[in-house]
Design a protein around this motif. Structure first.
Motif, PDB file in Angstrom:
ATOM      1  N   LYS A 351       0.827  -1.204   0.000  1.00  0.00           N
ATOM      2  CA  LYS A 351       0.000   0.000   0.000  1.00  0.00           C
ATOM      3  C   LYS A 351       0.864   1.258   0.000  1.00  0.00           C
ATOM      4  O   LYS A 351       0.508   2.280  -0.577  1.00  0.00           O
ATOM      5  CB  LYS A 351      -0.953   0.005   1.214  1.00  0.00           C
ATOM      6  CG  LYS A 351      -2.089  -0.999   1.084  1.00  0.00           C
ATOM      7  CD  LYS A 351      -2.946  -1.071   2.333  1.00  0.00           C
ATOM      8  CE  LYS A 351      -4.007   0.006   2.392  1.00  0.00           C
ATOM      9  NZ  LYS A 351      -5.070  -0.158   1.393  1.00  0.00           N
ATOM     10  N   TRP A 383      -5.322   6.365   1.033  1.00  0.00           N
ATOM     11  CA  TRP A 383      -4.411   5.444   0.329  1.00  0.00           C
ATOM     12  C   TRP A 383      -4.447   5.671  -1.174  1.00  0.00           C
ATOM     13  O   TRP A 383      -3.430   5.592  -1.853  1.00  0.00           O
ATOM     14  CB  TRP A 383      -4.747   3.995   0.683  1.00  0.00           C
ATOM     15  CG  TRP A 383      -4.358   3.663   2.096  1.00  0.00           C
ATOM     16  CD1 TRP A 383      -5.187   3.498   3.159  1.00  0.00           C
ATOM     17  CD2 TRP A 383      -3.023   3.483   2.601  1.00  0.00           C
ATOM     18  NE1 TRP A 383      -4.458   3.215   4.291  1.00  0.00           N
ATOM     19  CE2 TRP A 383      -3.128   3.202   3.979  1.00  0.00           C
ATOM     20  CE3 TRP A 383      -1.751   3.530   2.027  1.00  0.00           C
ATOM     21  CZ2 TRP A 383      -2.014   2.964   4.793  1.00  0.00           C
ATOM     22  CZ3 TRP A 383      -0.643   3.291   2.828  1.00  0.00           C
ATOM     23  CH2 TRP A 383      -0.783   3.021   4.193  1.00  0.00           C
ATOM     24  N   ASN A 435      -4.307  -0.247  -3.523  1.00  0.00           N
ATOM     25  CA  ASN A 435      -5.175   0.718  -2.850  1.00  0.00           C
ATOM     26  C   ASN A 435      -6.418   0.951  -3.703  1.00  0.00           C
ATOM     27  O   ASN A 435      -6.387   1.712  -4.674  1.00  0.00           O
ATOM     28  CB  ASN A 435      -4.420   2.040  -2.630  1.00  0.00           C
ATOM     29  CG  ASN A 435      -3.235   1.857  -1.700  1.00  0.00           C
ATOM     30  OD1 ASN A 435      -3.383   1.338  -0.596  1.00  0.00           O
ATOM     31  ND2 ASN A 435      -2.048   2.247  -2.156  1.00  0.00           N
TER      32      ASN A 435
END
Ligand code: AMP
Ligand code: MG
Length: 497
Positions: A351, A383, A435
Motif C-alpha cells: 500500500k 491510500w 489501494n
C-alpha cells in the motif's frame, strides 16, 4: 414472524434450465451432519441482482440467468433436477460464549456444481425455515441480501478470500425485523460452507467418530498436503490458522470490519463468510465498532486479529480429540502469531509502494496508522491519493486530508526518504493495485437499497460493476469514490438481517 406461504411445490423439471451435473459430497457424510429438506417458496419473485461474471466462471450459459425457471429455482420455488437440498448442523461460540447448537437456520445447500475451479457448493440464503432456525423465520431481507451480494463481490474484487454471490432475488412477501421489510434470497457459492462451528458441534457432544469423519472430509478435499504430515490433524489446524491469518491481514489492510466474528461465522477454508453488519472504515478509527449490537466492542476493527486467534483456539480445542498431544495443537496455533503480522506488513508495504522490505518499514507503517487515527482521515481516500504522492505534486492532495499539518509534514518527510530510491513508475503501479478506489461503503449500499425498495435495481448493477474491479478508475463514477455524506455515520447496522 414466519413468512412461509402455503404455496405448493412445483416438482416438474424446469424445461429451459439445462441439465447440470450436480453432486453433493457433503450429503455423503451421513444424517448426523444435516437434515434434508426443500426450500420454502416465495410469491412472485423478481431479479434484484445478477452476477454474470461469476455465472460465466461457473460455466453457466448467459441465458441461464435470464430464464424464469432459474428465477423460480433460485428463489426456492422449484427444485433444480439433480439437487439434493439440505441444511447442515453446527454449533458455536457467539460473542465469546458457548451458544450450543445453531446450524443453517435459513441457508439451504442445493449441492455442488462441477466447474473449472473445481466443485462449488450452491446455497440459497433466506430460503425458509429449517430444523435449525430456532426462533428465526428462515428468511433474509432485501436490505441484507443486497449488502451480502455486493460485499462478497467487493471482497473478491479486492483479492480477499470470500464466498461469492451469484444473484439476489426478491419477493414482496413481508418479513418482520425492526420494521416490516420484504423477503429476498441470495444464491451464494463456495468450495465449502463448513465453519469452525461444525467441528465444535461434534467435539462438544463427544461424537468423536463424526468429528474425525468431518476432519477427514475437509482434509481430503481441501488440505490434502496435511495427510503427509506426521500429525495430519495438527497440520490441518496449522493450515487453517495460516489461511485465517492471511484473511485477517487482508481485512485489516483494506479497513474491513466484519462485525460478527463468532466461531460459526469462521470458514474452515479461511474465506470471509456471512456478511451481516460489516463495514468498510470511512474515517480511520482503530476502535471502530460497526455492529450496533456489539456493545462491548468485542469485534472492533483493531480487535479482529485477536478475535480470529481466539476463534482458532476454539477450533484447536474442538480438534483436540484427534490430536494426541495438546502441545502439538498449541504449536499449530502459534503459526498465526507469525503469519498474521508478516502478511499484514507485506500488504501495508504494498500500500505504501515499497517493493522491498527494510528494517524500518514496521515503524513507518505504525506511524502511518497513528497519523491517520489522530487526524481521523478517510482510510480509502488517503491510500488512493497517496498513489500520486511525489515531491513534484507538493503532496497537496494528501496533505489536504490532515488538520495537524506539523505531524503530517514530519510523516511526509519520513515517507519521502523511504521512497526516494524506489522507481516512481514501479511504486505507482504497485500502489494502484493495492489501494482500491472503490469499496462498498455503508452509504453506497444504503442508496442502492433504498432505490431497490422502489424496484429500481440499476444502482445494484452499477455498484457490482465498480466493485468487481475496485482498482480501476471507471471514469464518470468518481461520485462513488468520494467522501461519505454526513448522514453515513447515522446508518445503524445491527445483527438483524
Ligand atoms: P449469524 O450470526 O447471522 O450468522 O446467525 C447465527 C445463527 O442464527 C445461524 O445459525 C443462522 O442460521 C441463524 N439465523 C440468523 N438469522 C436467522 C433467521 N432469520 N431465521 C433463522 N435462522 C437465522
Ligand atoms: Mg452465520
Amino acid at each position: 414472524m414466519s413468512t412461509a406461504l402455503d404455496i405448493p411445490f412445483t416438482l416438474h423439471p424446469p424445461s429451459a434450465v439445462p441439465d447440470m451435473a450436480w453432486t453433493n459430497s457433503f450429503a455423503t457424510l451421513g444424517t448426523d451432519f444435516f437434515t434434508e429438506l426443500k426450500p420454502q417458496p416465495l410469491p412472485s419473485p423478481y431479479w434484484v441482482g445478477r452476477n454474470r461474471a461469476l455465472a460465466r466462471e461457473l460455466g453457466l450459459q448467459d441465458e441461464w440467468l435470464e430464464s424464469a425457471e432459474t428465477l423460480a429455482a433460485l428463489t426456492g420455488n422449484q427444485l433444480l433436477p439433480g439437487t439434493r437440498p439440505l441444511a447442515s448442523v453446527y454449533s458455536g461460540h457467539q460473542f465469546g460464549v458457548w451458544a450450543g447448537q445453531l446450524g443453517d437456520g435459513r441457508a439451504i445447500l442445493l449441492g455442488e456444481m462441477q466447474t473449472r475451479k473445481g466443485p462449488q457448493e450452491i446455497q440459497l440464503k433466506g430460503a425458509g425455515k429449517t430444523p435449525y432456525s430456532r426462533m428465526g423465520d428462515g428468511r433474509a431481507v432485501l436490505r441484507s441480501s443486497i449488502r451480502e451480494f455486493l460485499c462478497s463481490e467487493t471482497m473478491h474484487g479486492l483479492g480477499i478470500p470470500t464466498t461469492r454471490a451469484l444473484c439476489v432475488t426478491g419477493s414482496d412477501a413481508p418479513v418482520r425485523r425492526e420494521e416490516i421489510e420484504t423477503a429476498s434470497v441470495v444464491t451464494r457459492t463456495a468450495p465449502s460452507f463448513i465453519r469452525f462451528g461444525h467441528f465444535e458441534h461434534f467435539s462438544h457432544r463427544n461424537q468423536h467418530v463424526q468429528l474425525k469423519t468431518l476432519a477427514d472430509y475437509v482434509i481430503d478435499r481441501f488440505y490434502p498436503e496435511c495427510r503427509e504430515a506426521k500429525q495430519p490433524y495438527a497440520a490441518f489446524l496449522q493450515a487453517v490458522s495460516e489461511r485465517t491469518a492471511h484473511m485477517m491481514a487482508a481485512w485489516q489492510a483494506v479497513g474491513f470490519c466484519h462485525g460478527v466474528m463468532n466461531t460459526d461465522n469462521m470458514s474452515i477454508l479461511g474465506l470471509t463468510i456471512d456478511y451481516g453488519p460489516f463495514q468498510f472504515l470511512d474515517a480511520f478509527d482503530p476502535g471502530h465498532i460497526c455492529n450496533h449490537s456489539d456493545e462491548q466492542g468485542r469485534y472492533a476493527y483493531n480487535r479482529q486479529p485477536n478475535m480470529a486467534y481466539w476463534n482458532l483456539f476454539c477450533l484447536g480445542q474442538a480438534l483436540l480429540p484427534l490430536i494426541d498431544n495438546q502441545e502439538d495443537a498449541l504449536a499449530a496455533l502459534e503459526s498465526y502469531k507469525t503469519v498474521f503480522p508478516e502478511a499484514l506488513q507485506a500488504r501495508m508495504r504494498a500500500k505504501l509502494g515499497l517493493p522491498d522490505a527494510q528494517e524500518e518499514d514496521q515503524a513507518l507503517i505504525e506511524s502511518t496508522f497513528r497519523l491517520l487515527a489522530a487526524n481521523k482521515v478517510d482510510y480509502t481516500i488517503f491510500w488512493r491519493r497517496l498513489c500520486g504522492f511525489t515531491a513534484q505534486s507538493g503532496h497537496e492532495p494528501v496533505r489536504d486530508l490532515f488538520f495537524d499539518l506539523e505531524s503530517f509534514n514530519a510523516w511526509a518527510l519520513q515517507y519521502s526518504e523511504r521512497i526516494a530510491p524506489v522507481d516512481i513508475a514501479q511504486r505507482a503501479d504497485l500502489m494502484l493495485k493495492s489501494n482500491p478506489k472503490y469499496v462498498l461503503r455503508n452509504h453506497l449500499g444504503e442508496e442502492a437499497i433504498q432505490a431497490a425498495k422502489l424496484k429500481d435495481f440499476s444502482q445494484v448493477d452499477t455498484l457490482l460493476t465498480l466493485l468487481q474491479a475496485p482498482f480501476d478508475e471507471h471514469p464518470g463514477h468518481d461520485g462513488f469514490a468520494g467522501f461519505p455524506p454526513d448522514w453515513a455515520s447515522s446508518i445503524a447496522i445491527s445483527c438483524s438481517s
